[in-house]
Motif scaffolding. Structure first.
Motif, PDB file in Angstrom:
ATOM      1  N   LEU A  72       0.835  -1.199   0.000  1.00 60.60           N
ATOM      2  CA  LEU A  72       0.000   0.000   0.000  1.00 60.60           C
ATOM      3  C   LEU A  72       0.875   1.255   0.000  1.00 60.60           C
ATOM      4  O   LEU A  72       0.581   2.236  -0.687  1.00 60.60           O
ATOM      5  N   GLY A  73       1.956   1.218   0.781  1.00 61.84           N
ATOM      6  CA  GLY A  73       2.887   2.346   0.815  1.00 61.84           C
ATOM      7  C   GLY A  73       3.468   2.629  -0.556  1.00 61.84           C
ATOM      8  O   GLY A  73       3.607   3.786  -0.967  1.00 61.84           O
ATOM      9  N   LEU A  74       3.792   1.566  -1.298  1.00 64.56           N
ATOM     10  CA  LEU A  74       4.335   1.750  -2.648  1.00 64.56           C
ATOM     11  C   LEU A  74       3.273   2.339  -3.581  1.00 64.56           C
ATOM     12  O   LEU A  74       3.569   3.204  -4.406  1.00 64.56           O
ATOM     13  N   VAL A  75       2.024   1.871  -3.444  1.00 68.11           N
ATOM     14  CA  VAL A  75       0.926   2.428  -4.251  1.00 68.11           C
ATOM     15  C   VAL A  75       0.818   3.928  -3.990  1.00 68.11           C
ATOM     16  O   VAL A  75       0.723   4.733  -4.922  1.00 68.11           O
ATOM     17  N   MET A  76       0.862   4.306  -2.696  1.00 67.54           N
ATOM     18  CA  MET A  76       0.716   5.717  -2.331  1.00 67.54           C
ATOM     19  C   MET A  76       1.879   6.553  -2.873  1.00 67.54           C
ATOM     20  O   MET A  76       1.704   7.729  -3.199  1.00 67.54           O
ATOM     21  N   ASP A  77       3.043   5.952  -2.976  1.00 69.07           N
ATOM     22  CA  ASP A  77       4.214   6.660  -3.500  1.00 69.07           C
ATOM     23  C   ASP A  77       4.005   7.149  -4.933  1.00 69.07           C
ATOM     24  O   ASP A  77       4.652   8.089  -5.374  1.00 69.07           O
ATOM     25  N   PHE A  78       3.136   6.468  -5.665  1.00 68.78           N
ATOM     26  CA  PHE A  78       2.932   6.812  -7.076  1.00 68.78           C
ATOM     27  C   PHE A  78       1.729   7.722  -7.292  1.00 68.78           C
ATOM     28  O   PHE A  78       1.271   7.896  -8.412  1.00 68.78           O
ATOM     29  N   ARG A  79       1.184   8.320  -6.203  1.00 68.54           N
ATOM     30  CA  ARG A  79      -0.083   9.037  -6.325  1.00 68.54           C
ATOM     31  C   ARG A  79      -0.001  10.317  -7.156  1.00 68.54           C
ATOM     32  O   ARG A  79      -1.024  10.886  -7.509  1.00 68.54           O
ATOM     33  N   LYS A  80       1.212  10.793  -7.490  1.00 72.80           N
ATOM     34  CA  LYS A  80       1.338  11.994  -8.322  1.00 72.80           C
ATOM     35  C   LYS A  80       1.266  11.681  -9.813  1.00 72.80           C
ATOM     36  O   LYS A  80       1.231  12.574 -10.644  1.00 72.80           O
ATOM     37  N   ARG A  81       1.256  10.390 -10.147  1.00 71.37           N
ATOM     38  CA  ARG A  81       1.212  10.004 -11.563  1.00 71.37           C
ATOM     39  C   ARG A  81      -0.118  10.361 -12.200  1.00 71.37           C
ATOM     40  O   ARG A  81      -1.154  10.315 -11.542  1.00 71.37           O
ATOM     41  N   PRO A  82      -0.120  10.679 -13.524  1.00 68.91           N
ATOM     42  CA  PRO A  82      -1.389  10.920 -14.202  1.00 68.91           C
ATOM     43  C   PRO A  82      -2.286   9.685 -14.128  1.00 68.91           C
ATOM     44  O   PRO A  82      -1.787   8.559 -14.206  1.00 68.91           O
ATOM     45  N   LEU A  83      -3.576   9.914 -13.955  1.00 69.42           N
ATOM     46  CA  LEU A  83      -4.591   8.846 -13.938  1.00 69.42           C
ATOM     47  C   LEU A  83      -4.440   7.891 -12.766  1.00 69.42           C
ATOM     48  O   LEU A  83      -4.984   6.786 -12.775  1.00 69.42           O
ATOM     49  N   TRP A  84      -3.703   8.300 -11.713  1.00 64.95           N
ATOM     50  CA  TRP A  84      -3.433   7.395 -10.599  1.00 64.95           C
ATOM     51  C   TRP A  84      -4.718   6.867  -9.957  1.00 64.95           C
ATOM     52  O   TRP A  84      -4.877   5.664  -9.791  1.00 64.95           O
ATOM     53  N   LEU A  85      -5.651   7.794  -9.634  1.00 65.91           N
ATOM     54  CA  LEU A  85      -6.859   7.376  -8.913  1.00 65.91           C
ATOM     55  C   LEU A  85      -7.746   6.420  -9.723  1.00 65.91           C
ATOM     56  O   LEU A  85      -8.123   5.359  -9.215  1.00 65.91           O
ATOM     57  N   PRO A  86      -8.072   6.758 -10.994  1.00 65.90           N
ATOM     58  CA  PRO A  86      -8.877   5.791 -11.761  1.00 65.90           C
ATOM     59  C   PRO A  86      -8.172   4.446 -11.941  1.00 65.90           C
ATOM     60  O   PRO A  86      -8.828   3.398 -11.891  1.00 65.90           O
ATOM     61  N   VAL A  87      -6.853   4.469 -12.125  1.00 61.37           N
ATOM     62  CA  VAL A  87      -6.110   3.213 -12.311  1.00 61.37           C
ATOM     63  C   VAL A  87      -6.188   2.361 -11.039  1.00 61.37           C
ATOM     64  O   VAL A  87      -6.477   1.154 -11.093  1.00 61.37           O
ATOM     65  N   VAL A  88      -5.957   3.003  -9.883  1.00 61.27           N
ATOM     66  CA  VAL A  88      -6.008   2.264  -8.618  1.00 61.27           C
ATOM     67  C   VAL A  88      -7.419   1.734  -8.362  1.00 61.27           C
ATOM     68  O   VAL A  88      -7.605   0.584  -7.954  1.00 61.27           O
ATOM     69  N   ALA A  89      -8.430   2.576  -8.659  1.00 61.13           N
ATOM     70  CA  ALA A  89      -9.818   2.175  -8.403  1.00 61.13           C
ATOM     71  C   ALA A  89     -10.211   0.962  -9.244  1.00 61.13           C
ATOM     72  O   ALA A  89     -10.763  -0.018  -8.725  1.00 61.13           O
ATOM     73  N   ILE A  90      -9.893   1.009 -10.541  1.00 64.01           N
ATOM     74  CA  ILE A  90     -10.316  -0.089 -11.417  1.00 64.01           C
ATOM     75  C   ILE A  90      -9.497  -1.354 -11.120  1.00 64.01           C
ATOM     76  O   ILE A  90     -10.032  -2.472 -11.126  1.00 64.01           O
ATOM     77  N   SER A  91      -8.204  -1.184 -10.828  1.00 64.38           N
ATOM     78  CA  SER A  91      -7.370  -2.349 -10.509  1.00 64.38           C
ATOM     79  C   SER A  91      -7.846  -3.013  -9.220  1.00 64.38           C
ATOM     80  O   SER A  91      -7.843  -4.243  -9.106  1.00 64.38           O
ATOM     81  N   ALA A  92      -8.245  -2.182  -8.241  1.00 63.92           N
ATOM     82  CA  ALA A  92      -8.747  -2.728  -6.981  1.00 63.92           C
ATOM     83  C   ALA A  92     -10.028  -3.515  -7.226  1.00 63.92           C
ATOM     84  O   ALA A  92     -10.150  -4.677  -6.807  1.00 63.92           O
ATOM     85  N   ALA A  93     -10.978  -2.903  -7.943  1.00 70.65           N
ATOM     86  CA  ALA A  93     -12.274  -3.542  -8.176  1.00 70.65           C
ATOM     87  C   ALA A  93     -12.116  -4.839  -8.967  1.00 70.65           C
ATOM     88  O   ALA A  93     -12.663  -5.888  -8.591  1.00 70.65           O
ATOM     89  N   VAL A  94     -11.342  -4.787 -10.063  1.00 73.09           N
ATOM     90  CA  VAL A  94     -11.209  -5.963 -10.931  1.00 73.09           C
ATOM     91  C   VAL A  94     -10.399  -7.064 -10.238  1.00 73.09           C
ATOM     92  O   VAL A  94     -10.722  -8.249 -10.363  1.00 73.09           O
ATOM     93  N   SER A  95      -9.358  -6.687  -9.488  1.00 70.99           N
ATOM     94  CA  SER A  95      -8.556  -7.725  -8.826  1.00 70.99           C
ATOM     95  C   SER A  95      -9.366  -8.414  -7.728  1.00 70.99           C
ATOM     96  O   SER A  95      -9.218  -9.621  -7.509  1.00 70.99           O
ATOM     97  N   ILE A  96     -10.245  -7.659  -7.047  1.00 79.35           N
ATOM     98  CA  ILE A  96     -11.099  -8.286  -6.023  1.00 79.35           C
ATOM     99  C   ILE A  96     -12.073  -9.256  -6.699  1.00 79.35           C
ATOM    100  O   ILE A  96     -12.241 -10.399  -6.253  1.00 79.35           O
ATOM    101  N   ALA A  97     -12.682  -8.810  -7.803  1.00 77.68           N
ATOM    102  CA  ALA A  97     -13.606  -9.688  -8.535  1.00 77.68           C
ATOM    103  C   ALA A  97     -12.885 -10.946  -9.009  1.00 77.68           C
ATOM    104  O   ALA A  97     -13.383 -12.064  -8.845  1.00 77.68           O
ATOM    105  N   ALA A  98     -11.691 -10.778  -9.593  1.00 76.94           N
ATOM    106  CA  ALA A  98     -10.938 -11.929 -10.115  1.00 76.94           C
ATOM    107  C   ALA A  98     -10.491 -12.856  -8.993  1.00 76.94           C
ATOM    108  O   ALA A  98     -10.435 -14.076  -9.161  1.00 76.94           O
TER     109      ALA A  98
END
Lengths: 97, 241
Positions: free
Chosen positions: B182-208
């Motif tokens: 989680l700390g590493l994820v937060m480290d990248f929060r300045k990247r473009p599209l960070w929030l939508p990428v994290v949101a969709i990856s979280a949702a899809v990885s939980i479903a999978a």
């Protein structure tokens, strides 16, 4: 050699291929499409999220509290500070709840 | 390379190596419980100390080593164990492709050697370093060397003393890794599209995770986030969506 040793070595080869493979394949292209570039920029957040989110759903209050506190600390402090904060919350709650 | 050349650049390289080591230190400390835990679990799964050390030294990828251990304990075809290790490590293909762009100044041997050490934090810090003044081979190996040495030694210590840990659950052993990631994820929060990428990856990885099963949720969830980032980006510079 035992079967275990062979499986370990095969796993090591597979792991090394994963670590050198992306670079070997990508270096064949001279120019990178903007969408590929955007996709690559999204790699770390996308991959690392999958190592957190599903596991978080299997946790309870102690695990959730640890992630929330660590996430908040990460907004201000560095990686070590957030990790220690999360670990302390987790250990304390697991031993008290 | 001649000796003269080597001597000339030696102080620079030493400084870079030592600077890299500073970045390796927190990773070394954070991964220590997992290195020891891997050894301990390996011993409990019937591996010898030598086999545990061999796995840490040659695979050098914590999460996949844990998955491997889990499968060793069951009667599963060897190729399936190797495939599972590869699936967990498939994210490295993406790290390797991304970091490859940053190290075109390394020699082919340096790349072939250095990429063996391409762990999650190594990639994350290497990428940041590359964007912040350039990533030298000496810096990269300075960060990797202490992490690697401790990781291998920990497997041996963990395997030798593994069964002596009284209550790993009370010490949070099984959940320290997600906190760290989680700390590493937060480290990248300045990247473009960070929030939508994290949101969709979280949702899809939980479903999978629930529909397909581990370890495929890693590749599937990551692919969804990466695809979203690519889809939200204009195909040509200046073009509208």
């Amino acid at each position: 050699m035992s079967a275990t040793v062979w499986i370990i070595l095969a796993g090591a080869v597979a792991t090394y291929l994963s670590r050198i493979g992306g670079h070997l394949v990508l270096s064949r292209f001279e120019r990178i499409h903007p969408r590929v570039e955007a996709g690559l920029n999204a790699v770390p957040a996308a991959v690392l999220t999958t190592l957190v989110a599903p596991v978080a759903t299997t946790g309870g209050p102690a695990e959730w509290a640890a992630l929330i506190v660590a996430g908040i600390v990460a907004l201000r402090g560095g990686l070590s500070a957030m990790f220690v904060a999360g670990a302390v919350v987790l250990i304390v709650l697991r031993n008290t709840l | 390379m001649s000796t003269a050349e080597l001597t000339e650049t030696q102080p620079d390289r030493r400084r870079e190596f030592l600077d890299g080591m500073r970045y390796g230190l927190p990773v070394l400390l954070a991964s220590m419980p997992f290195g020891l835990l891997f050894g301990a679990l390996a011993a409990q799964n019937g591996m010898s100390v030598g086999e545990a050390v061999l796995m840490s030294a040659t695979v050098f990828a914590g999460a996949s080593q844990m998955v491997g251990l889990e499968l060793f304990g069951q009667t599963i075809a060897p190729w399936l164990i190797v495939l599972s290790i590869f699936a967990v490590n498939f994210r490295h293909v993406l790290y390797s492709a991304a970091l490859g762009r940053r190290v075109t100044h390394w020699t082919p041997f340096q790349r072939a050697f250095g990429f063996f050490f391409l762990t999650d934090p190594q990639y994350a810090e290497g990428e940041k370093k590359a964007l912040n003044g350039g990533l030298s081979f000496a810096w990269f190996m300075g960060m990797a060397t202490p992490i690697y040495i401790f990781w291998v030694v920990e497997a041996g210590i963990g395997a030798a003393f593994g069964n002596l840990v009284p209550n790993p659950h009370a010490l949070g052993f099984d959940f320290l890794l997600p906190i760290y990631f989680l700390g590493l994820v937060m480290d990248f929060r300045k990247r473009p599209l960070w929030l939508p990428v994290v949101a969709i990856s979280a949702a899809v990885s939980i479903a999978a995770f629930y529909l397909v099963g581990s370890p495929w949720h890693v590749s599937i969830g990551a692919a969804a986030g990466i695809a979203l980032a690519a889809a939200l980006t204009p195909a040509k510079r200046g073009a509208s969506l």
